[in-house]
Design a protein around this motif. Structure first.
Motif, PDB file in Angstrom:
ATOM      1  N   ASN A  44       0.861  -1.160   0.155  1.00 23.43           N
ATOM      2  CA  ASN A  44      -0.037  -0.009   0.029  1.00 23.43           C
ATOM      3  C   ASN A  44       0.880   1.168  -0.047  1.00 23.43           C
ATOM      4  OD1 ASN A  44      -2.843  -0.948   0.318  1.00 23.43           O
ATOM      5  ND2 ASN A  44      -2.020  -2.210   1.772  1.00 23.43           N
ATOM      6  N   HIS A  80       4.129   0.024  -7.117  1.00 26.62           N
ATOM      7  CA  HIS A  80       2.627  -0.064  -7.225  1.00 26.62           C
ATOM      8  C   HIS A  80       2.128   0.854  -6.485  1.00 26.62           C
ATOM      9  CE1 HIS A  80      -0.952  -2.339  -7.659  1.00 26.62           C
ATOM     10  NE2 HIS A  80      -1.023  -2.176  -6.257  1.00 26.62           N
ATOM     11  N   TRP A  84      -4.541   4.924 -10.386  1.00 28.32           N
ATOM     12  CA  TRP A  84      -5.571   3.830 -10.162  1.00 28.32           C
ATOM     13  C   TRP A  84      -6.774   4.786  -9.441  1.00 28.32           C
ATOM     14  CZ3 TRP A  84      -5.084   0.363  -5.127  1.00 28.32           C
ATOM     15  CH2 TRP A  84      -5.920  -0.591  -5.230  1.00 28.32           C
ATOM     16  N   GLN A  87      -7.904   4.010  -3.469  1.00 28.88           N
ATOM     17  CA  GLN A  87      -6.878   4.505  -2.739  1.00 28.88           C
ATOM     18  C   GLN A  87      -6.318   5.820  -3.328  1.00 28.88           C
ATOM     19  OE1 GLN A  87      -5.274   0.278  -2.005  1.00 28.88           O
ATOM     20  NE2 GLN A  87      -4.816   1.255  -0.274  1.00 28.88           N
ATOM     21  N   ASN A 126      -3.290   1.286 -13.347  1.00 33.17           N
ATOM     22  CA  ASN A 126      -3.986  -0.077 -12.542  1.00 33.17           C
ATOM     23  C   ASN A 126      -5.383  -0.250 -12.821  1.00 33.17           C
ATOM     24  OD1 ASN A 126      -3.680  -2.393 -10.919  1.00 33.17           O
ATOM     25  ND2 ASN A 126      -4.025  -1.282  -9.115  1.00 33.17           N
ATOM     26  N   GLU A 127      -6.154  -1.117 -13.304  1.00 34.99           N
ATOM     27  CA  GLU A 127      -7.541  -1.353 -13.101  1.00 34.99           C
ATOM     28  C   GLU A 127      -8.105  -0.434 -14.080  1.00 34.99           C
ATOM     29  OE1 GLU A 127      -8.389  -2.384  -9.253  1.00 34.99           O
ATOM     30  OE2 GLU A 127      -7.134  -3.946  -9.033  1.00 34.99           O
ATOM     31  N   ASN A 170      -1.420  -2.923 -15.421  1.00 35.04           N
ATOM     32  CA  ASN A 170      -1.782  -4.128 -14.552  1.00 35.04           C
ATOM     33  C   ASN A 170      -3.359  -4.307 -14.380  1.00 35.04           C
ATOM     34  OD1 ASN A 170      -0.596  -5.942 -12.569  1.00 35.04           O
ATOM     35  ND2 ASN A 170      -1.489  -4.503 -11.007  1.00 35.04           N
ATOM     36  N   GLN A 204      -2.820  -9.784 -12.259  1.00 36.06           N
ATOM     37  CA  GLN A 204      -2.824  -9.664 -10.926  1.00 36.06           C
ATOM     38  C   GLN A 204      -2.749 -11.266 -10.292  1.00 36.06           C
ATOM     39  OE1 GLN A 204      -5.655  -7.212  -9.025  1.00 36.06           O
ATOM     40  NE2 GLN A 204      -4.834  -5.506 -10.304  1.00 36.06           N
ATOM     41  N   GLU A 235       0.403  -9.932  -8.617  1.00 33.44           N
ATOM     42  CA  GLU A 235      -0.439 -10.239  -6.996  1.00 33.44           C
ATOM     43  C   GLU A 235      -0.924 -11.405  -6.945  1.00 33.44           C
ATOM     44  OE1 GLU A 235      -3.177  -6.905  -6.752  1.00 33.44           O
ATOM     45  OE2 GLU A 235      -1.905  -5.604  -7.887  1.00 33.44           O
ATOM     46  N   TRP A 276      -4.531 -10.046   2.421  1.00 35.30           N
ATOM     47  CA  TRP A 276      -5.711  -9.039   2.383  1.00 35.30           C
ATOM     48  C   TRP A 276      -7.031  -9.759   2.364  1.00 35.30           C
ATOM     49  CZ3 TRP A 276      -8.322  -7.016  -2.567  1.00 35.30           C
ATOM     50  CH2 TRP A 276      -8.325  -8.100  -3.516  1.00 35.30           C
TER      51      TRP A 276
HETATM   52  C1  XIL Z   1      -4.954  -4.240  -1.386  1.00 35.65           C
HETATM   53  C2  XIL Z   1      -4.029  -4.501  -0.331  1.00 35.65           C
HETATM   54  O1  XIL Z   1      -3.623  -5.631   0.064  1.00 35.65           O
HETATM   55  C3  XIL Z   1      -4.881  -3.998   1.052  1.00 35.65           C
HETATM   56  O2  XIL Z   1      -4.089  -4.302   1.996  1.00 35.65           O
HETATM   57  C4  XIL Z   1      -5.569  -2.721   0.853  1.00 35.65           C
HETATM   58  O3  XIL Z   1      -6.489  -2.656   1.897  1.00 35.65           O
HETATM   59  C5  XIL Z   1      -6.240  -2.610  -0.466  1.00 35.65           C
HETATM   60  O4  XIL Z   1      -5.702  -3.030  -1.516  1.00 35.65           O
HETATM   61  N1  XIL Z   1      -5.564  -4.905  -6.512  1.00 35.65           N
HETATM   62  C6  XIL Z   1      -4.417  -4.134  -6.453  1.00 35.65           C
HETATM   63  C7  XIL Z   1      -3.767  -4.074  -4.877  1.00 35.65           C
HETATM   64  O5  XIL Z   1      -3.764  -3.546  -7.434  1.00 35.65           O
HETATM   65  O6  XIL Z   1      -3.111  -2.751  -4.610  1.00 35.65           O
HETATM   66  C8  XIL Z   1      -4.837  -4.587  -4.032  1.00 35.65           C
HETATM   67  O7  XIL Z   1      -4.266  -4.536  -2.574  1.00 35.65           O
HETATM   68  C9  XIL Z   1      -5.637  -5.736  -4.279  1.00 35.65           C
HETATM   69  C10 XIL Z   1      -6.212  -5.377  -5.274  1.00 35.65           C
END
Ligand code: XIL
Length: 302
Positions: A44, A80, A84, A87, A126-127, A170, A204, A235, A276
């Motif tokens: 994060n 990372h 996005w 967050q 991202n996404e 990603n 991911q 991921e 997570w």
């Molecule tokens: C997740 C983290 O693992 C958590 O700690 C946080 O609360 C939310 O984000 N896709 C992504 C990651 O690209 O950044 C995310 O990580 C999970 C989904």
């Protein structure tokens, strides 16, 4: 080989994990990380809300700790992530188009300049795509105010900021051949045709019974690689336990190894204790840092 990182390295690849700064002080956590992995992704600490909570005011303390740890243990770092919808601090979404464009480019340039030369690959965007059959872009401040061109602009800005870093797109639910992954594929193909800088695509790899490892996983990686980009599992976590989970991990690792341009795998956490997926057990080490059958299976395949 005696560790995931060493085994992957012998095959010309890395084996990484997401890392949370606040666990680095836990002895078992750090020992497992240091013994097994040769790449880290801050879980994060490099996200927009963490590094630029207020406009123009950057805070790198926690991310720097992870980068320093990585450097002192010869691990590479995946950055990372720069752009996005999640967050994302509220101030970004309240900007008008012109100011948003300026803020996006300033964010990319500032963060990448701070870490210049220290990041192997950045998840620049991202996404950005929707789930489901439409192949459309996901609604976000960037998409809604800047239009489709925001992704291209982000990658061009990123290349200028740190030319040595690999630049990745990603996403999730893109691990098999489906409408979403095909939309990403078409974007990457267009970028390569027009010379928009992109070096890699991150998959991911969040798998669970509702979203299992697709049968065309390897074929999907290969079709992206054939466009002239590296591919990476960024991921990876697979819900389940025992032999079934171990077999799923083996399938993913075999798929990556079968694709020359699949350059590495990152699991999304060191231990089930801090996954997570709070109720799940999707990782390679259990809550007591013991190696699970999935660990042995990955090491056997590597
Ligand atoms: C997740 C983290 O693992 C958590 O700690 C946080 O609360 C939310 O984000 N896709 C992504 C990651 O690209 O950044 C995310 O990580 C999970 C989904």
């Amino acid at each position: 080989a005696s560790s995931l990182g060493a085994a992957a390295s012998a095959k010309g690849r890395y084996f990484g994990t997401a890392v949370a700064n606040n666990h680095l002080g836990e002895t078992d956590y750090a020992a497992t990380l240091n013994a097994e992995f040769n790449s880290v992704t801050p879980e994060n600490e490099m996200k927009w809300d963490a590094v630029e909570p207020n406009r123009g005011s950057f805070s790198y303390t926690n991310a720097d700790k992870i980068v320093t740890h990585a450097k002192s243990h010869n691990m590479q770092v995946r950055g990372h992530t720069l752009v996005w919808h999640s967050q994302l601090p509220g101030w970004v979404g309240s900007l008008g188009a012109d100011e948003l464009r300026t803020a996006m480019n300033n964010h990319i340039t500032s963060v990448m300049t701070h870490y210049k030369g220290q990041i192997a690959a950045w998840d620049v965007v991202n996404e950005a795509f929707q789930d489901g059959s439409s192949g459309a872009r996901r609604s976000s401040p960037f998409q809604d105010k800047l239009g489709n061109g925001f992704i291209e602009e982000a990658f061009r800005t990123a290349r200028a900021a740190d030319p040595a870093a690999k630049l990745c797109y990603n996403d999730y639910n893109t691990d098999g051949v489906n409408a979403k992954s095909t939309a990403v594929y078409n974007m990457v193909k267009d970028f390569k045709t027009r010379g928009v800088p992109i070096d890699c695509v991150g998959f991911q790899g969040h798998f669970n019974p509702n979203s299992p490892v697709p049968s065309d996983f390897q074929a999907n990686l290969q079709r992206f690689a054939d466009l002239g980009v590296d591919v990476q599992l960024t991921e990876l976590d697979i819900e389940g336990s025992g032999t079934a989970q171990a077999n799923n991990y083996a399938t993913v690792v075999r798929g990556c190894l079968a694709v020359t341009r699949c350059t590495g795998i990152t699991v999304w956490g060191v231990t089930d204790k801090y996954s997570w997926r709070s109720s799940g057990t999707p990782l390679l080490f259990d809550g007591s840092y013991q190696k699970k059958p999935a660990y042995t299976s990955v090491l056997d395949v590597l």
